[in-house]
Design a protein around this motif. Structure first.
Motif, PDB file in Angstrom:
ATOM      1  N   ASP A 189      19.214  18.378  18.524  1.00 34.88           N
ATOM      2  CA  ASP A 189      18.887  17.567  17.179  1.00 34.88           C
ATOM      3  C   ASP A 189      19.034  16.107  17.447  1.00 34.88           C
ATOM      4  OD1 ASP A 189      17.931  19.841  16.157  1.00 34.88           O
ATOM      5  OD2 ASP A 189      19.734  20.071  14.611  1.00 34.88           O
ATOM      6  N   LYS A 190      20.473  15.861  17.845  1.00 35.32           N
ATOM      7  CA  LYS A 190      20.909  14.467  17.882  1.00 35.32           C
ATOM      8  C   LYS A 190      20.142  13.863  19.022  1.00 35.32           C
ATOM      9  CE  LYS A 190      24.982  11.713  19.276  1.00 35.32           C
ATOM     10  NZ  LYS A 190      26.376  12.065  19.702  1.00 35.32           N
ATOM     11  N   THR A 191      19.649  14.287  20.151  1.00 38.40           N
ATOM     12  CA  THR A 191      18.873  13.689  21.036  1.00 38.40           C
ATOM     13  C   THR A 191      17.586  13.302  20.538  1.00 38.40           C
ATOM     14  OG1 THR A 191      19.998  15.057  22.733  1.00 38.40           O
ATOM     15  CG2 THR A 191      17.902  14.008  23.449  1.00 38.40           C
ATOM     16  N   GLU A 244      16.781  12.785  17.449  1.00 37.92           N
ATOM     17  CA  GLU A 244      17.105  11.875  16.404  1.00 37.92           C
ATOM     18  C   GLU A 244      17.168  10.392  16.927  1.00 37.92           C
ATOM     19  OE1 GLU A 244      18.765  14.662  12.844  1.00 37.92           O
ATOM     20  OE2 GLU A 244      20.244  13.588  14.405  1.00 37.92           O
ATOM     21  N   GLU A 245      17.866  10.607  17.994  1.00 38.92           N
ATOM     22  CA  GLU A 245      18.056   9.035  18.842  1.00 38.92           C
ATOM     23  C   GLU A 245      16.804   8.468  19.318  1.00 38.92           C
ATOM     24  OE1 GLU A 245      21.187  10.233  21.657  1.00 38.92           O
ATOM     25  OE2 GLU A 245      22.749   9.987  20.237  1.00 38.92           O
ATOM     26  N   ILE A 246      16.277   9.299  20.136  1.00 40.18           N
ATOM     27  CA  ILE A 246      14.898   9.009  21.000  1.00 40.18           C
ATOM     28  C   ILE A 246      13.713   8.652  19.748  1.00 40.18           C
ATOM     29  CG2 ILE A 246      13.297   9.609  22.408  1.00 40.18           C
ATOM     30  CD1 ILE A 246      15.246  11.593  23.634  1.00 40.18           C
ATOM     31  N   LYS A 247      13.618   9.355  18.536  1.00 38.34           N
ATOM     32  CA  LYS A 247      12.378   9.345  17.662  1.00 38.34           C
ATOM     33  C   LYS A 247      11.395   9.338  18.610  1.00 38.34           C
ATOM     34  CE  LYS A 247      14.853   6.637  14.197  1.00 38.34           C
ATOM     35  NZ  LYS A 247      16.372   6.784  14.855  1.00 38.34           N
ATOM     36  N   ASP A 256       7.733  10.971  25.919  1.00 40.98           N
ATOM     37  CA  ASP A 256       8.962  10.437  25.584  1.00 40.98           C
ATOM     38  C   ASP A 256      10.191  11.293  25.660  1.00 40.98           C
ATOM     39  OD1 ASP A 256       7.674   7.957  24.574  1.00 40.98           O
ATOM     40  OD2 ASP A 256       7.171   9.383  22.661  1.00 40.98           O
ATOM     41  N   VAL A 271      13.081  10.556  28.439  1.00 39.57           N
ATOM     42  CA  VAL A 271      14.578  11.443  28.261  1.00 39.57           C
ATOM     43  C   VAL A 271      14.281  12.944  28.549  1.00 39.57           C
ATOM     44  CG1 VAL A 271      16.590  12.355  26.921  1.00 39.57           C
ATOM     45  CG2 VAL A 271      15.831  10.007  26.743  1.00 39.57           C
ATOM     46  N   THR A 274      24.137  12.727  31.682  1.00 42.00           N
ATOM     47  CA  THR A 274      25.039  12.803  30.793  1.00 42.00           C
ATOM     48  C   THR A 274      25.046  14.414  30.551  1.00 42.00           C
ATOM     49  OG1 THR A 274      24.614  10.707  29.686  1.00 42.00           O
ATOM     50  CG2 THR A 274      26.082  12.484  28.371  1.00 42.00           C
ATOM     51  N   TYR A 297      26.733  17.682  28.720  1.00 39.25           N
ATOM     52  CA  TYR A 297      27.437  17.941  27.132  1.00 39.25           C
ATOM     53  C   TYR A 297      27.801  19.680  27.429  1.00 39.25           C
ATOM     54  CZ  TYR A 297      24.652  14.187  25.660  1.00 39.25           C
ATOM     55  OH  TYR A 297      24.261  12.792  25.253  1.00 39.25           O
ATOM     56  N   LYS A 326      21.601  15.879  30.202  1.00 38.68           N
ATOM     57  CA  LYS A 326      20.872  14.943  29.606  1.00 38.68           C
ATOM     58  C   LYS A 326      20.403  13.789  30.770  1.00 38.68           C
ATOM     59  CE  LYS A 326      20.390  11.259  26.186  1.00 38.68           C
ATOM     60  NZ  LYS A 326      21.036  10.370  25.024  1.00 38.68           N
TER      61      LYS A 326
END
Length: 262
Positions: A99-101, A103-106, A184, A213, A240, A242, A257
């Motif tokens: 989710d975070k990934t 949301e960051e990339i859009k 993307d 990404v 990175t 996780y 990532k």
């Protein structure tokens, strides 16, 4: 006769003890967990119920989730897989990393390798902006059919396109057949031995741009050592890690990532 019965009882006792010991090991050992859930338990249940695990998951969702509510569908799948039968979705813990990934990339164009029952496709699609699209690749026709129903029930079918077939055949078709310029975001969650060759193929087909990404699941359990070796030693990627746990278990796992630097 009495001696024969005693021997039989002893054998049954030993087998039950070994089974109990194996189940205890399952909670901590990734290999044992996968063998138990994917080979032993699933095959026995499928035989008894004359139905696949994936169909059982879909039926549970259809009966208990709210139609048109992606979060309800995800929560219902998580409930089934944590309480009834383990399944290889990304799950709720690693799902938050996903989710975070997103949301960051859009992202506007997303590729998922490994649809399975559609859990992660729904998870990604619910966060996509208007006009964005997700292409998700699934080799198994049965899984693709289950995922299609799951995605439609969740109400995100307008953002998701399921592509059936092997990733090594579909990736080279993305530009011409599916009108993809560059990607993307790529979520890798299919056969682990395909992570590395498919990452190379994405580059060879010029599907990655500077800033694209990649996020790979299960890099520790069951593991993708060749992918980690390739991606971490490639100057074209910034990585990175996780740390997390195998979906619905206490077994150590992680997501990796990788940002493409061009």
């Amino acid at each position: 006769m009495l001696e024969s019965s005693s021997v039989l009882l002893f054998i049954v006792f030993v087998l039950l003890f070994l089974l109990l010991l194996f189940v205890v090991l399952v909670r901590k050992n990734g290999t044992a967990a996968l063998i138990w859930n994917e080979i032993i338990r699933e095959k026995i249940t499928n035989f008894i119920m004359n139905q696949s695990k994936e169909q059982r998951i879909l039926n549970f969702v259809l009966q208990n989730a709210v139609r048109g509510d992606p979060c309800s569908v995800m929560d219902t799948i998580d409930k089934y897989c944590s309480q009834k039968e383990w399944a290889m979705n990304v799950g709720c813990e690693k799902g938050l990393i996903l989710d975070k990934t997103v949301e960051e990339i859009k992202p506007s164009v997303v590729l998922e390798l490994g649809t399975y029952c559609g859990y992660s496709a729904i998870r990604i699609a619910r966060l996509l902006k208007a006009g964005a699209r997700l292409l998700t690749v699934e080799f198994n026709p049965e899984f693709a059919a289950i995922a299609k129903q799951m995605i439609e029930f969740a109400g995100v079918q307008d953002k998701v396109n399921i592509l059936e077939g092997p990733s090594e055949e579909i990736i080279p078709q993305l530009k011409k057949k599916y009108e993809v310029d560059t990607l993307d975001f790529v979520f890798l969650d299919h056969w682990k031995d395909r992570y590395s060759p498919d990452t190379i193929l994405l580059q060879e087909c010029n599907l990655l741009r500077k800033g694209s990404v990649l996020l790979a699941d299960n890099v520790i359990c069951p593991g993708a050592p060749e992918f980690l070796k390739y991606i971490r030693n490639n100057p074209s990627f910034q990585c990175t890690n996780y740390p997390a746990h195998l979906e619905y278990m206490e077994v150590q796992d992680a997501m990796e990532k990788a940002v493409f630097l061009g």
